[in-house]
Design a protein around this motif. Sequence first.
Motif, mmCIF file in Angstrom:
data_model
loop_
_atom_site.group_PDB
_atom_site.id
_atom_site.type_symbol
_atom_site.label_atom_id
_atom_site.label_comp_id
_atom_site.label_asym_id
_atom_site.label_seq_id
_atom_site.Cartn_x
_atom_site.Cartn_y
_atom_site.Cartn_z
ATOM 1 N N ASP A 128 0.923 -53.764 -31.138
ATOM 2 C CA ASP A 128 0.583 -54.287 -32.462
ATOM 3 C C ASP A 128 -0.786 -54.974 -32.479
ATOM 4 O O ASP A 128 -1.278 -55.339 -33.549
ATOM 5 N N LEU A 129 -1.376 -55.153 -31.314
ATOM 6 C CA LEU A 129 -2.691 -55.783 -31.234
ATOM 7 C C LEU A 129 -3.784 -54.766 -31.504
ATOM 8 O O LEU A 129 -3.715 -53.635 -31.042
ATOM 9 N N LYS A 130 -4.796 -55.194 -32.245
ATOM 10 C CA LYS A 130 -5.959 -54.349 -32.466
ATOM 11 C C LYS A 130 -7.204 -55.129 -32.046
ATOM 12 O O LYS A 130 -7.514 -56.172 -32.632
ATOM 13 N N ASN A 131 -7.887 -54.610 -31.049
ATOM 14 C CA ASN A 131 -9.112 -55.247 -30.587
ATOM 15 C C ASN A 131 -10.229 -54.922 -31.581
ATOM 16 O O ASN A 131 -10.578 -53.753 -31.774
ATOM 17 N N ILE A 132 -10.774 -55.933 -32.230
ATOM 18 C CA ILE A 132 -11.805 -55.698 -33.251
ATOM 19 C C ILE A 132 -13.107 -56.400 -32.877
ATOM 20 O O ILE A 132 -13.885 -56.801 -33.730
ATOM 21 N N ARG A 133 -13.325 -56.544 -31.600
ATOM 22 C CA ARG A 133 -14.551 -57.190 -31.141
ATOM 23 C C ARG A 133 -15.774 -56.407 -31.618
ATOM 24 O O ARG A 133 -15.810 -55.187 -31.573
ATOM 25 N N LEU A 134 -16.778 -57.131 -32.088
ATOM 26 C CA LEU A 134 -17.987 -56.494 -32.581
ATOM 27 C C LEU A 134 -18.788 -55.862 -31.453
ATOM 28 O O LEU A 134 -18.894 -56.427 -30.368
ATOM 29 N N ASP A 135 -19.356 -54.707 -31.722
ATOM 30 C CA ASP A 135 -20.281 -54.072 -30.783
ATOM 31 C C ASP A 135 -21.701 -54.520 -31.104
ATOM 32 O O ASP A 135 -22.000 -54.927 -32.237
ATOM 33 N N GLN A 136 -22.574 -54.439 -30.099
ATOM 34 C CA GLN A 136 -23.983 -54.775 -30.294
ATOM 35 C C GLN A 136 -24.159 -56.171 -30.883
ATOM 36 O O GLN A 136 -24.935 -56.382 -31.817
ATOM 37 N N VAL A 137 -23.425 -57.120 -30.336
ATOM 38 C CA VAL A 137 -23.523 -58.492 -30.822
ATOM 39 C C VAL A 137 -24.900 -59.050 -30.485
ATOM 40 O O VAL A 137 -25.398 -58.869 -29.391
ATOM 41 N N LEU A 138 -25.523 -59.701 -31.431
ATOM 42 C CA LEU A 138 -26.855 -60.240 -31.213
ATOM 43 C C LEU A 138 -26.839 -61.308 -30.140
ATOM 44 O O LEU A 138 -25.984 -62.188 -30.132
ATOM 45 N N TYR A 139 -27.790 -61.213 -29.251
ATOM 46 C CA TYR A 139 -27.932 -62.221 -28.200
ATOM 47 C C TYR A 139 -28.141 -63.589 -28.831
ATOM 48 O O TYR A 139 -28.844 -63.743 -29.813
ATOM 49 N N MET A 140 -27.496 -64.592 -28.279
ATOM 50 C CA MET A 140 -27.523 -65.980 -28.730
ATOM 51 C C MET A 140 -26.645 -66.200 -29.959
ATOM 52 O O MET A 140 -26.611 -67.283 -30.512
ATOM 53 N N THR A 141 -25.952 -65.180 -30.446
ATOM 54 C CA THR A 141 -24.979 -65.400 -31.513
ATOM 55 C C THR A 141 -23.603 -65.539 -30.869
ATOM 56 O O THR A 141 -23.005 -66.591 -30.879
ATOM 57 N N PHE A 142 -23.096 -64.466 -30.324
ATOM 58 C CA PHE A 142 -21.897 -64.529 -29.499
ATOM 59 C C PHE A 142 -22.135 -63.669 -28.277
ATOM 60 O O PHE A 142 -22.682 -62.580 -28.382
ATOM 61 N N TYR A 143 -21.732 -64.164 -27.155
ATOM 62 C CA TYR A 143 -21.899 -63.409 -25.919
ATOM 63 C C TYR A 143 -20.552 -63.162 -25.264
ATOM 64 O O TYR A 143 -20.273 -62.090 -24.765
ATOM 65 N N ASN A 144 -19.691 -64.162 -25.292
ATOM 66 C CA ASN A 144 -18.419 -64.049 -24.578
ATOM 67 C C ASN A 144 -17.249 -64.220 -25.532
ATOM 68 O O ASN A 144 -16.412 -65.085 -25.365
ATOM 69 N N ASP A 145 -17.191 -63.365 -26.532
ATOM 70 C CA ASP A 145 -16.149 -63.473 -27.544
ATOM 71 C C ASP A 145 -15.022 -62.476 -27.307
ATOM 72 O O ASP A 145 -15.202 -61.428 -26.695
ATOM 73 N N VAL A 146 -13.844 -62.828 -27.791
ATOM 74 C CA VAL A 146 -12.672 -61.956 -27.801
ATOM 75 C C VAL A 146 -12.114 -62.007 -29.213
ATOM 76 O O VAL A 146 -11.875 -63.096 -29.741
ATOM 77 N N SER A 147 -11.937 -60.868 -29.838
ATOM 78 C CA SER A 147 -11.469 -60.838 -31.225
ATOM 79 C C SER A 147 -10.348 -59.817 -31.382
ATOM 80 O O SER A 147 -10.524 -58.643 -31.021
ATOM 81 N N TYR A 148 -9.229 -60.277 -31.919
ATOM 82 C CA TYR A 148 -8.080 -59.398 -32.135
ATOM 83 C C TYR A 148 -7.531 -59.580 -33.539
ATOM 84 O O TYR A 148 -7.590 -60.675 -34.119
#
Length: 292
Positions: A44-64
């Motif tokens: 039931d989990l959907k990984n929706i982490r953004l691709d090509q995240v801008l440097y200095m915005t988010f680097y080590n994020d996890v989004s579900y």
Amino acid sequence: MSTANRKYKDSVFVDLFAEDEKAKENFLSLYNALHGTSLTATEDLKNIRLDQVLYMTFYNDVSYLVDNKIIVLAEHQSTINPNMPLRCLEYISRLYETIFESKEKYSRKLLHIPTPEFYVFYNGEEAYPSDTILKLSDAFIEKSSLPNLELTVKIINVNRQNRHPVLENCKTMYEYTVFVETVRRWKKADSQNGFQKAIEECIANDILRDYLKRKTKEVINMLIAEYDYDTDIAVQRQESLMIGIQQGIEQGIKRGSYQTKLETAKLMKQANCELDFIMQMTRLSKEEIEKL
């Protein structure tokens, strides 16, 4: 090279909770620890982490996307940035853009959107409260008891001595915290082989044993990237400070302001500049600078 073009590998935190073959199990365990639930259906989990995240915005994020919520997790091993709510606002806006098509937003039908939640896990070396809430409204120039826009970020100090309940209720997060402590200790003791020795110690002590045995080489590469990233940020902060100092010097020269020279010298002292250099750049005496 522009910082916007710099790219970094995923951190161990991201791999453990978002990319690894057991990432969904790890994430669900952490989700349950945060919410007091007992969900088990990883499908039931959907990984929706953004691709090509801008440097200095988010680097080590996890989004579900889970349980009608968007859960955004991030890890900080350095000082907590007070602008996290603003950064999360930018981040969640981009996430919503990926979930809904543009034309849907102009429909007469009300869009039901998943509720966002933001968590930052702090395991840095500086003292920090066990639980802290950062609010977007704290940054507003004009304060209001009922702001028209609000976003909150929960900061959780997961250092072991803090004994946060999330460590008791999520085995993976506890072991990851021990892993970070071990890496930090070995890195200081042996800068050349510290990462390898930290991994070997953790495996021997049954800390993330399966994960580290499967991905020893990958983890070492991620650790190298993480430490390079932290060093790069530190350098950029120092560069920014020096730019500010130089601008202050130039303004002081133009204005001929003694007070400006004092403020500039104070900034340079905070940046650990040599006394002779400060005297040369500000034209202040040794005694004047030492009094600051």
